[in-house]
Design a protein around this motif. Sequence first.
Motif, PDB file in Angstrom:
ATOM      1  N   TYR A 148      -4.464  94.709  43.784  1.00  0.00           N
ATOM      2  CA  TYR A 148      -5.352  95.692  44.403  1.00  0.00           C
ATOM      3  C   TYR A 148      -6.191  96.465  43.394  1.00  0.00           C
ATOM      4  N   GLY A 208      -9.730  94.301  42.855  1.00  0.00           N
ATOM      5  CA  GLY A 208     -10.604  93.862  43.930  1.00  0.00           C
ATOM      6  C   GLY A 208     -11.680  94.878  44.251  1.00  0.00           C
ATOM      7  N   PHE A 228      -8.459  92.603  48.222  1.00  0.00           N
ATOM      8  CA  PHE A 228      -8.223  91.827  47.003  1.00  0.00           C
ATOM      9  C   PHE A 228      -7.542  90.505  47.346  1.00  0.00           C
TER      10      PHE A 228
END
Length: 525
Positions: free
Chosen positions: A239, A242, A460
């Motif tokens: 995460y 992304g 992501f």
Amino acid sequence: MVTTQQKSCGWITRRILRKSGTILKKQTLQFCRDTGLHGYKYIAETRRSMAERIAWAITVLASLVIAIVIMKFTYDRYADYTTLSVIESTHRGIWNYPFPAVTVCDLNRVSLKLTRQLVEKLKLPPSVSKAFVVQEMSLLNELLYPGGHEFNIRSNLSRLQGIFDMNNLSIPTVINLVTRDCNTLLEACKWKAEEHDCNMIFQPSFTRYGMCCSFNYITREKFLEEPNMELFRMTSCGYQSGLNFLLNLDPEDYHSSIVESIGTKILLHSPFDYPDDNAANSIIPVNTYSFLIVQPGETYSTNNVRKMSSRGCIFNDEPAALDHIDKEKYFIPARYSLINCLVECRANVINMKCGCIPYYYPQSNARICNLKDIECLETYKYWYDTSWPGTDMSPNIVSFTELNDNRRPCGCPADCNFYNYFVQNSVGNLDKRIYYNGLTYTNNRSKGNTWKNQSVIHIFFGDLVSVQYRRDKYNTWRHMFATFGGLLGLFAGFSLMSVAEIIYFFIIRVITEMFTNKENVKNIM
């Protein structure tokens, strides 16, 4: 009368045919005795009874017929299923996949604050108050989903459209004026852990849910401006790497929501596909911290498929696909796809039934549907808002509707190469003990702001590798050779050496026999 010469020629022909038949019969018996094919030698053995030889002949013939029939069924199946999709790799790096287009739509389609600002500037009939017009503006959602209100609102729609006409306002203009812009909705953005101006990476876009904000979505106009533009891609997962953005929501500003909730709708789709109902989507509530974990997938077709005339799909760079894009009248995408073709088909159906195109489809030269067209849109919504546009799919008759499974909806061929995205959503509540400054968090109240009607979203890739599918020709010559050879071998003991035997006995030996008996032929002549 038949002359003597004609009689002589007929007699010579009969003698030649009789001699050829004798030679062929001789070679047939010799072939049956010497061949490696199963059962044939029993037919030619003179020491066996005639009944036994006939039984073996029937058995051999039946086996051969069964093999031919099964070969025919197999060939028909190959003809019906011309392509086959298999897994090419389960460990293809995610950097080979474009990051999905991300479209963010506020569930509130009509901003109360912006509506009041617009109504203040409108010229109104003497008998209509501003407060009443503000209230009626919630009916704009009928343009997205006709028939959403329970009561008969035909007169209300006509009165509101009359006010727009009095002020020379088109429906797209009104929608833009009452919809929150991307700068207001998106407070902070990060891409690959680097902060970016949200207005630089998100652009306003028309979607099936109205005016929204899109990232990595390639429209026709954008493609013409930058034909060689590169799509956003990722080389890592997690995460932190992304697309991260902070949404600024305002529950008090809600005036007309597409669902009975407060939050946003996130659409993830191919960068060249119109954001439609088919896109993977999630509803993100207000005051939440959300993770959208994306698993990409790819299907590509080989050159063997490209050479096929009846493959059932189309390549993006083929003249047929380019002609389709150039000839489209209402919706012109940057690249052909099945999704875009169906969007164009729905627009055509609406225009054919109601003489207009809804504002949420990019326009070219068609009249845009206004509030007076909603009655027509509601009447024919089961003709266009379905998976088979142009056919009445009303709930009361859909069970009696017969569709031709051999044809595709609207005649739209599938994509030979395409990407798809699967999404998992994980949501938690924001921690009120944490303060924020953009997408930077702190425990120090003096260095951050208190959460109030915000939502944080991380999109992501969930893994470094993904699956790739290969679509290839189903009935290649190798498959046909192996299948037919196996069937003939199973039922008749057939092999390549059997072909050599047939050529030897029925071509080489026959010709040799004819030349050996050449002197006899001369004597006959």
